[in-house]
Design an enzyme around this catalytic site. Structure first.
Site, short mmCIF file in Angstrom:
data_model
loop_
_atom_site.label_atom_id
_atom_site.label_comp_id
_atom_site.label_asym_id
_atom_site.label_seq_id
_atom_site.Cartn_x
_atom_site.Cartn_y
_atom_site.Cartn_z
N GLU A 259 -0.09 -32.63 -6.78
CA GLU A 259 0.30 -33.26 -5.52
C GLU A 259 0.22 -32.25 -4.38
O GLU A 259 0.83 -31.19 -4.50
CB GLU A 259 1.70 -33.86 -5.65
CG GLU A 259 1.72 -34.98 -6.69
CD GLU A 259 3.06 -35.68 -6.86
OE1 GLU A 259 4.04 -35.29 -6.22
OE2 GLU A 259 3.10 -36.65 -7.64
N HIS A 276 3.90 -39.98 -3.15
CA HIS A 276 5.18 -39.83 -3.87
C HIS A 276 6.37 -40.30 -3.00
O HIS A 276 7.35 -39.57 -2.82
CB HIS A 276 5.38 -38.38 -4.32
CG HIS A 276 6.30 -38.25 -5.50
ND1 HIS A 276 6.13 -37.33 -6.50
CD2 HIS A 276 7.41 -38.96 -5.85
CE1 HIS A 276 7.09 -37.45 -7.40
NE2 HIS A 276 7.88 -38.44 -7.02
N1 LIG Z 1 7.90 -42.26 -7.50
C1 LIG Z 1 9.10 -41.78 -7.25
O1 LIG Z 1 9.42 -41.39 -6.14
C2 LIG Z 1 10.11 -41.74 -8.37
C3 LIG Z 1 11.48 -41.86 -8.06
C4 LIG Z 1 12.40 -41.90 -9.10
C5 LIG Z 1 11.98 -41.78 -10.42
N2 LIG Z 1 10.64 -41.59 -10.69
C6 LIG Z 1 10.17 -41.48 -12.08
O2 LIG Z 1 10.23 -42.77 -12.68
C7 LIG Z 1 10.36 -42.63 -14.10
C8 LIG Z 1 11.45 -43.57 -14.63
O3 LIG Z 1 12.71 -43.24 -14.04
P1 LIG Z 1 14.06 -43.94 -14.57
O4 LIG Z 1 15.15 -43.47 -13.68
O5 LIG Z 1 13.83 -45.39 -14.79
O6 LIG Z 1 14.18 -43.20 -15.99
P2 LIG Z 1 15.07 -43.64 -17.24
O7 LIG Z 1 15.36 -42.37 -17.98
O8 LIG Z 1 16.19 -44.51 -16.84
O9 LIG Z 1 14.05 -44.52 -18.11
C9 LIG Z 1 12.96 -43.99 -18.79
C10 LIG Z 1 12.68 -44.86 -19.98
O10 LIG Z 1 11.47 -44.42 -20.61
C11 LIG Z 1 11.65 -44.49 -22.02
N3 LIG Z 1 10.68 -43.60 -22.68
C12 LIG Z 1 10.74 -42.27 -22.87
N4 LIG Z 1 9.64 -41.84 -23.53
C13 LIG Z 1 8.87 -42.94 -23.76
C14 LIG Z 1 7.63 -43.15 -24.41
N5 LIG Z 1 6.94 -42.14 -24.95
N6 LIG Z 1 7.17 -44.42 -24.46
C15 LIG Z 1 7.86 -45.45 -23.92
N7 LIG Z 1 9.04 -45.31 -23.32
C16 LIG Z 1 9.55 -44.07 -23.23
C17 LIG Z 1 13.09 -44.06 -22.22
O11 LIG Z 1 13.56 -44.48 -23.50
C18 LIG Z 1 13.78 -44.80 -21.06
O12 LIG Z 1 14.20 -46.09 -21.42
C19 LIG Z 1 10.60 -41.14 -14.35
O13 LIG Z 1 9.38 -40.52 -14.68
C20 LIG Z 1 11.03 -40.63 -12.99
O14 LIG Z 1 10.75 -39.24 -12.83
C21 LIG Z 1 9.71 -41.59 -9.69
#
Ligand SMILES: NC(=O)c1ccc[n+]([C@@H]2O[C@H](COP(=O)([O-])OP(=O)(O)OC[C@H]3O[C@@H](n4cnc5c(N)ncnc54)[C@H](O)[C@@H]3O)[C@@H](O)[C@H]2O)c1
Length: 303
Positions: A259, A276
Protein backbone atom coordinates in the site's frame (compact mmCIF):
# COMPACT_ATOMS: atom_id res chain seq x y z
CA UNK A 1 1.90 8.49 37.43
CA UNK A 2 1.73 6.15 34.41
CA UNK A 3 3.63 7.55 31.42
CA UNK A 4 2.14 7.09 27.97
CA UNK A 5 3.84 7.85 24.65
CA UNK A 6 1.62 8.43 21.62
CA UNK A 7 3.88 7.65 18.65
CA UNK A 8 1.52 8.08 15.70
CA UNK A 9 -1.04 10.75 14.71
CA UNK A 10 -4.07 10.47 17.02
CA UNK A 11 -6.86 12.96 17.68
CA UNK A 12 -5.58 13.57 21.20
CA UNK A 13 -8.49 15.86 22.15
CA UNK A 14 -10.79 12.81 21.97
CA UNK A 15 -8.51 10.49 23.93
CA UNK A 16 -9.29 11.84 27.42
CA UNK A 17 -6.77 9.93 29.51
CA UNK A 18 -7.43 12.13 32.56
CA UNK A 19 -4.85 13.92 34.69
CA UNK A 20 -3.50 10.81 36.40
CA UNK A 21 -1.79 9.67 33.21
CA UNK A 22 1.18 11.61 31.90
CA UNK A 23 0.99 11.80 28.11
CA UNK A 24 3.65 12.72 25.56
CA UNK A 25 2.43 13.23 21.99
CA UNK A 26 5.15 12.63 19.39
CA UNK A 27 3.29 11.70 16.20
CA UNK A 28 6.35 11.83 13.97
CA UNK A 29 8.90 10.23 16.27
CA UNK A 30 11.60 8.35 14.35
CA UNK A 31 12.56 4.77 15.08
CA UNK A 32 15.92 5.86 16.55
CA UNK A 33 14.18 8.36 18.87
CA UNK A 34 11.65 5.73 19.89
CA UNK A 35 14.38 3.21 20.74
CA UNK A 36 16.09 5.90 22.83
CA UNK A 37 12.97 7.10 24.64
CA UNK A 38 10.87 3.95 25.09
CA UNK A 39 12.59 2.97 28.39
CA UNK A 40 10.78 5.88 30.15
CA UNK A 41 7.24 4.76 29.25
CA UNK A 42 4.63 2.40 30.68
CA UNK A 43 2.49 2.39 27.55
CA UNK A 44 2.62 3.16 23.85
CA UNK A 45 -0.34 4.28 21.77
CA UNK A 46 0.28 3.54 18.11
CA UNK A 47 -1.41 3.30 14.74
CA UNK A 48 0.09 1.52 11.73
CA UNK A 49 3.25 3.62 11.33
CA UNK A 50 5.18 2.60 14.44
CA UNK A 51 6.75 -0.85 14.34
CA UNK A 52 6.69 -2.45 17.78
CA UNK A 53 9.12 -5.30 17.20
CA UNK A 54 11.41 -7.30 19.50
CA UNK A 55 13.94 -4.48 19.74
CA UNK A 56 11.36 -1.89 20.83
CA UNK A 57 9.79 -4.35 23.28
CA UNK A 58 13.22 -5.25 24.74
CA UNK A 59 14.22 -1.60 25.15
CA UNK A 60 10.88 -0.81 26.78
CA UNK A 61 11.89 -2.11 30.19
CA UNK A 62 8.92 -0.31 31.87
CA UNK A 63 6.48 -1.18 29.12
CA UNK A 64 3.24 -2.83 30.21
CA UNK A 65 0.77 -1.87 27.51
CA UNK A 66 0.60 -1.24 23.76
CA UNK A 67 -2.71 0.22 22.54
CA UNK A 68 -3.90 0.61 18.96
CA UNK A 69 -7.13 2.47 18.07
CA UNK A 70 -8.79 0.34 15.36
CA UNK A 71 -7.89 -3.16 14.23
CA UNK A 72 -4.55 -3.75 12.54
CA UNK A 73 -1.84 -5.14 14.77
CA UNK A 74 0.36 -6.36 11.90
CA UNK A 75 3.08 -3.95 13.09
CA UNK A 76 3.28 -5.44 16.59
CA UNK A 77 5.19 -8.62 17.47
CA UNK A 78 2.27 -10.09 19.41
CA UNK A 79 3.83 -13.41 20.53
CA UNK A 80 6.93 -11.60 21.80
CA UNK A 81 4.86 -8.98 23.64
CA UNK A 82 2.89 -11.79 25.24
CA UNK A 83 6.07 -13.64 26.24
CA UNK A 84 7.22 -10.47 28.04
CA UNK A 85 3.89 -10.01 29.81
CA UNK A 86 3.10 -6.84 27.83
CA UNK A 87 -0.63 -6.40 27.15
CA UNK A 88 -1.71 -5.37 23.65
CA UNK A 89 -5.17 -3.87 23.14
CA UNK A 90 -7.03 -2.61 20.06
CA UNK A 91 -10.63 -1.69 19.27
CA UNK A 92 -11.73 -3.73 16.24
CA UNK A 93 -15.38 -3.40 17.33
CA UNK A 94 -15.22 0.32 16.44
CA UNK A 95 -14.77 -0.25 12.71
CA UNK A 96 -17.42 -2.90 12.05
CA UNK A 97 -20.21 -0.68 10.77
CA UNK A 98 -17.87 1.43 8.62
CA UNK A 99 -16.36 -1.61 6.88
CA UNK A 100 -19.74 -3.34 6.46
CA UNK A 101 -21.19 -0.23 4.83
CA UNK A 102 -18.12 0.07 2.58
CA UNK A 103 -18.59 -3.53 1.41
CA UNK A 104 -22.27 -2.82 0.67
CA UNK A 105 -21.27 0.27 -1.28
CA UNK A 106 -18.69 -1.70 -3.29
CA UNK A 107 -21.17 -4.48 -4.14
CA UNK A 108 -23.73 -1.95 -5.33
CA UNK A 109 -21.17 0.16 -7.20
CA UNK A 110 -19.79 -2.91 -9.01
CA UNK A 111 -23.27 -4.15 -9.91
CA UNK A 112 -24.50 -0.80 -11.18
CA UNK A 113 -21.18 0.09 -12.84
CA UNK A 114 -21.15 3.33 -10.94
CA UNK A 115 -17.58 4.33 -11.81
CA UNK A 116 -18.11 3.90 -15.59
CA UNK A 117 -21.50 5.64 -15.38
CA UNK A 118 -19.97 8.66 -13.68
CA UNK A 119 -16.95 8.82 -15.97
CA UNK A 120 -18.83 8.46 -19.27
CA UNK A 121 -21.52 10.98 -18.28
CA UNK A 122 -18.87 13.56 -17.39
CA UNK A 123 -17.16 12.85 -20.72
CA UNK A 124 -20.37 13.92 -22.44
CA UNK A 125 -21.42 10.40 -23.39
CA UNK A 126 -24.88 9.03 -22.61
CA UNK A 127 -24.27 5.30 -22.10
CA UNK A 128 -27.75 4.50 -20.83
CA UNK A 129 -28.14 1.26 -22.77
CA UNK A 130 -24.67 -0.18 -22.29
CA UNK A 131 -24.77 0.44 -18.54
CA UNK A 132 -27.48 -2.04 -17.64
CA UNK A 133 -26.66 -3.32 -14.16
CA UNK A 134 -27.77 -6.17 -11.94
CA UNK A 135 -29.69 -6.24 -8.67
CA UNK A 136 -28.42 -7.75 -5.42
CA UNK A 137 -31.82 -9.21 -4.48
CA UNK A 138 -31.86 -12.94 -5.14
CA UNK A 139 -28.08 -13.18 -5.68
CA UNK A 140 -25.76 -15.41 -3.67
CA UNK A 141 -23.22 -13.74 -1.40
CA UNK A 142 -20.32 -15.83 -0.08
CA UNK A 143 -18.79 -14.47 3.12
CA UNK A 144 -15.35 -15.89 4.02
CA UNK A 145 -14.84 -15.33 7.77
CA UNK A 146 -17.95 -14.82 9.89
CA UNK A 147 -16.36 -12.63 12.57
CA UNK A 148 -17.47 -9.18 13.64
CA UNK A 149 -17.54 -7.63 10.16
CA UNK A 150 -18.74 -10.76 8.35
CA UNK A 151 -21.75 -10.99 10.66
CA UNK A 152 -22.78 -7.39 10.14
CA UNK A 153 -22.51 -7.85 6.37
CA UNK A 154 -24.69 -10.95 6.62
CA UNK A 155 -27.38 -8.86 8.38
CA UNK A 156 -27.26 -6.13 5.75
CA UNK A 157 -27.18 -8.60 2.83
CA UNK A 158 -30.15 -10.46 4.25
CA UNK A 159 -32.15 -7.24 4.35
CA UNK A 160 -31.24 -6.72 0.67
CA UNK A 161 -32.71 -10.12 -0.20
CA UNK A 162 -29.46 -11.96 -0.89
CA UNK A 163 -28.88 -15.64 -0.01
CA UNK A 164 -25.81 -16.04 2.11
CA UNK A 165 -23.14 -18.75 2.18
CA UNK A 166 -20.57 -18.80 4.96
CA UNK A 167 -17.17 -20.35 5.42
CA UNK A 168 -15.15 -20.01 8.62
CA UNK A 169 -12.49 -22.13 10.31
CA UNK A 170 -14.31 -21.98 13.62
CA UNK A 171 -17.64 -23.64 14.24
CA UNK A 172 -20.46 -21.11 14.03
CA UNK A 173 -23.02 -21.58 16.83
CA UNK A 174 -26.39 -22.86 15.50
CA UNK A 175 -28.28 -19.89 17.00
CA UNK A 176 -26.05 -17.46 15.05
CA UNK A 177 -26.62 -19.44 11.84
CA UNK A 178 -30.38 -19.37 12.24
CA UNK A 179 -30.55 -15.74 13.42
CA UNK A 180 -28.56 -14.61 10.37
CA UNK A 181 -30.33 -17.01 8.00
CA UNK A 182 -27.05 -18.17 6.47
CA UNK A 183 -25.86 -21.55 5.16
CA UNK A 184 -22.45 -22.89 6.20
CA UNK A 185 -20.59 -24.55 3.31
CA UNK A 186 -17.05 -25.62 2.36
CA UNK A 187 -14.71 -23.05 0.89
CA UNK A 188 -14.90 -24.90 -2.45
CA UNK A 189 -18.67 -24.66 -2.53
CA UNK A 190 -18.63 -21.03 -1.49
CA UNK A 191 -16.34 -20.06 -4.38
CA UNK A 192 -18.24 -22.20 -6.89
CA UNK A 193 -21.73 -21.03 -5.95
CA UNK A 194 -21.45 -17.33 -5.11
CA UNK A 195 -22.27 -14.36 -7.34
CA UNK A 196 -20.31 -12.15 -4.94
CA UNK A 197 -17.47 -13.29 -2.65
CA UNK A 198 -16.39 -11.00 0.18
CA UNK A 199 -13.35 -11.71 2.40
CA UNK A 200 -13.26 -11.01 6.15
CA UNK A 201 -10.41 -13.11 7.50
CA UNK A 202 -7.21 -11.99 9.22
CA UNK A 203 -3.93 -12.25 7.32
CA UNK A 204 -2.17 -15.38 8.61
CA UNK A 205 0.09 -17.99 7.00
CA UNK A 206 -3.13 -19.93 6.24
CA UNK A 207 -4.93 -17.05 4.57
CA UNK A 208 -1.98 -15.59 2.60
CA UNK A 209 -2.94 -15.90 -1.07
CA UNK A 210 -6.01 -17.91 -0.02
CA UNK A 211 -7.57 -16.44 -3.15
CA UNK A 212 -5.11 -17.39 -5.89
CA UNK A 213 -5.38 -18.82 -9.37
CA UNK A 214 -7.30 -21.98 -8.53
CA UNK A 215 -9.90 -20.29 -6.29
CA UNK A 216 -10.45 -17.60 -8.92
CA UNK A 217 -10.84 -20.29 -11.58
CA UNK A 218 -13.49 -21.95 -9.39
CA UNK A 219 -15.61 -18.79 -9.25
CA UNK A 220 -18.73 -18.50 -11.37
CA UNK A 221 -18.15 -16.75 -14.67
CA UNK A 222 -19.33 -13.18 -14.17
CA UNK A 223 -18.96 -13.22 -10.37
CA UNK A 224 -17.48 -10.39 -8.30
CA UNK A 225 -14.75 -10.44 -5.64
CA UNK A 226 -14.54 -7.89 -2.83
CA UNK A 227 -11.60 -7.66 -0.47
CA UNK A 228 -11.61 -5.28 2.48
CA UNK A 229 -9.69 -7.63 4.81
CA UNK A 230 -5.93 -7.62 4.21
CA UNK A 231 -4.07 -7.31 0.93
CA UNK A 232 -2.06 -10.51 1.12
CA UNK A 233 -5.23 -12.64 1.24
CA UNK A 234 -5.66 -12.17 -2.53
CA UNK A 235 -3.00 -12.86 -5.16
CA UNK A 236 -3.36 -9.56 -7.03
CA UNK A 237 -1.55 -10.68 -10.18
CA UNK A 238 -3.82 -13.71 -10.52
CA UNK A 239 -6.86 -11.51 -9.92
CA UNK A 240 -5.68 -9.04 -12.58
CA UNK A 241 -5.35 -11.96 -15.03
CA UNK A 242 -8.86 -13.27 -14.23
CA UNK A 243 -10.29 -9.79 -14.81
CA UNK A 244 -8.37 -9.22 -18.05
CA UNK A 245 -9.61 -12.54 -19.40
CA UNK A 246 -13.16 -11.53 -18.50
CA UNK A 247 -13.71 -14.55 -16.24
CA UNK A 248 -14.79 -12.31 -13.38
CA UNK A 249 -17.19 -9.42 -13.95
CA UNK A 250 -15.32 -7.19 -11.53
CA UNK A 251 -13.50 -6.77 -8.26
CA UNK A 252 -13.31 -4.16 -5.54
CA UNK A 253 -10.24 -3.91 -3.34
CA UNK A 254 -9.73 -1.66 -0.33
CA UNK A 255 -6.52 -3.38 0.80
CA UNK A 256 -3.40 -4.36 -1.15
CA UNK A 257 -0.32 -6.51 -0.88
CA UNK A 258 1.68 -3.29 -0.94
CA UNK A 259 0.00 0.00 0.00
CA UNK A 260 -0.21 2.12 -2.10
CA UNK A 261 -0.63 -0.65 -4.70
CA UNK A 262 1.52 -1.30 -7.76
CA UNK A 263 1.56 -3.71 -10.67
CA UNK A 264 -1.03 -5.26 -12.96
CA UNK A 265 -3.99 -4.69 -10.65
CA UNK A 266 -3.84 -0.93 -11.33
CA UNK A 267 -4.71 -1.39 -14.99
CA UNK A 268 -7.01 -4.44 -14.73
CA UNK A 269 -10.53 -3.84 -16.10
CA UNK A 270 -13.70 -3.52 -14.01
CA UNK A 271 -12.11 -2.77 -10.68
CA UNK A 272 -12.87 -0.31 -7.94
CA UNK A 273 -9.78 0.38 -5.84
CA UNK A 274 -10.01 2.40 -2.62
CA UNK A 275 -7.11 3.47 -0.36
CA UNK A 276 -7.78 1.32 2.74
CA UNK A 277 -10.72 3.50 3.81
CA UNK A 278 -13.04 0.71 4.97
CA UNK A 279 -12.83 1.86 8.59
CA UNK A 280 -12.34 5.49 7.73
CA UNK A 281 -15.55 7.16 8.87
CA UNK A 282 -15.75 9.94 11.42
CA UNK A 283 -17.93 7.77 13.62
CA UNK A 284 -15.53 4.81 13.55
CA UNK A 285 -12.45 6.91 14.18
CA UNK A 286 -14.06 8.80 17.08
CA UNK A 287 -15.32 5.59 18.59
CA UNK A 288 -11.93 3.85 18.19
CA UNK A 289 -10.12 6.62 20.07
CA UNK A 290 -12.74 6.88 22.79
CA UNK A 291 -12.64 3.12 23.35
CA UNK A 292 -8.81 3.08 23.46
CA UNK A 293 -8.87 5.94 25.99
CA UNK A 294 -11.22 3.86 28.16
CA UNK A 295 -9.06 0.74 27.80
CA UNK A 296 -5.86 2.59 28.75
CA UNK A 297 -7.52 4.21 31.79
CA UNK A 298 -8.98 0.88 32.87
CA UNK A 299 -5.58 -0.80 32.49
CA UNK A 300 -3.91 1.72 34.80
CA UNK A 301 -6.89 1.67 37.18
CA UNK A 302 -7.72 5.36 36.73
CA UNK A 303 -11.15 4.64 35.19
N1 LIG B 1 -10.46 -2.23 5.31
C1 LIG B 1 -10.35 -1.76 6.53
O1 LIG B 1 -10.18 -0.58 6.75
C2 LIG B 1 -10.47 -2.73 7.69
C3 LIG B 1 -10.99 -2.26 8.92
C4 LIG B 1 -11.17 -3.17 9.95
C5 LIG B 1 -10.81 -4.50 9.79
N2 LIG B 1 -10.24 -4.91 8.61
C6 LIG B 1 -9.87 -6.32 8.42
O2 LIG B 1 -11.06 -7.09 8.25
C7 LIG B 1 -10.81 -8.44 8.64
C8 LIG B 1 -11.95 -8.95 9.53
O3 LIG B 1 -12.04 -8.16 10.71
P1 LIG B 1 -13.01 -8.60 11.91
O4 LIG B 1 -12.95 -7.52 12.92
O5 LIG B 1 -14.32 -9.06 11.37
O6 LIG B 1 -12.19 -9.88 12.45
P2 LIG B 1 -12.73 -11.06 13.39
O7 LIG B 1 -11.52 -11.56 14.11
O8 LIG B 1 -13.91 -10.64 14.17
O9 LIG B 1 -13.21 -12.17 12.33
C9 LIG B 1 -12.33 -12.90 11.53
C10 LIG B 1 -12.97 -14.23 11.25
O10 LIG B 1 -12.15 -14.94 10.31
C11 LIG B 1 -12.13 -16.31 10.69
N3 LIG B 1 -10.95 -16.96 10.10
C12 LIG B 1 -9.66 -16.95 10.52
N4 LIG B 1 -8.89 -17.67 9.69
C13 LIG B 1 -9.71 -18.16 8.71
C14 LIG B 1 -9.51 -18.99 7.58
N5 LIG B 1 -8.30 -19.47 7.27
N6 LIG B 1 -10.59 -19.27 6.83
C15 LIG B 1 -11.83 -18.80 7.14
N7 LIG B 1 -12.07 -18.04 8.20
C16 LIG B 1 -11.03 -17.71 8.98
C17 LIG B 1 -12.08 -16.26 12.20
O11 LIG B 1 -12.48 -17.52 12.76
C18 LIG B 1 -13.09 -15.13 12.49
O12 LIG B 1 -14.41 -15.62 12.62
C19 LIG B 1 -9.42 -8.44 9.28
O13 LIG B 1 -8.46 -8.84 8.33
C20 LIG B 1 -9.19 -6.98 9.60
O14 LIG B 1 -7.80 -6.67 9.65
C21 LIG B 1 -10.09 -4.06 7.56
Amino acid sequence: LAKVLICDPVETEMLSLGDRIDVDYKPSITREELLEQVPSYDALIIRSRTKVDKEVLDRGTRLKLVARPGTGLDNVDLPYAKSKGITVVNSPESLVEAVAEHVTLLMLALSRRLVAADRTTKEGRWEKNSLTGAELRGKVLGIVGLGRIGRRIAEIAKSLGMSILIYDVIEIPPDVISALGVRVVTLDELFRSSDYVTLHVPLTPDTRHMVGGSRLADMKRGAYLINTSRGGVVDEDMLAAALSEGRLAGAALDVFEKEPPAGAILSAPNTILTPHIGGQTQEAQTNAITVIGEKVRAFFGVG
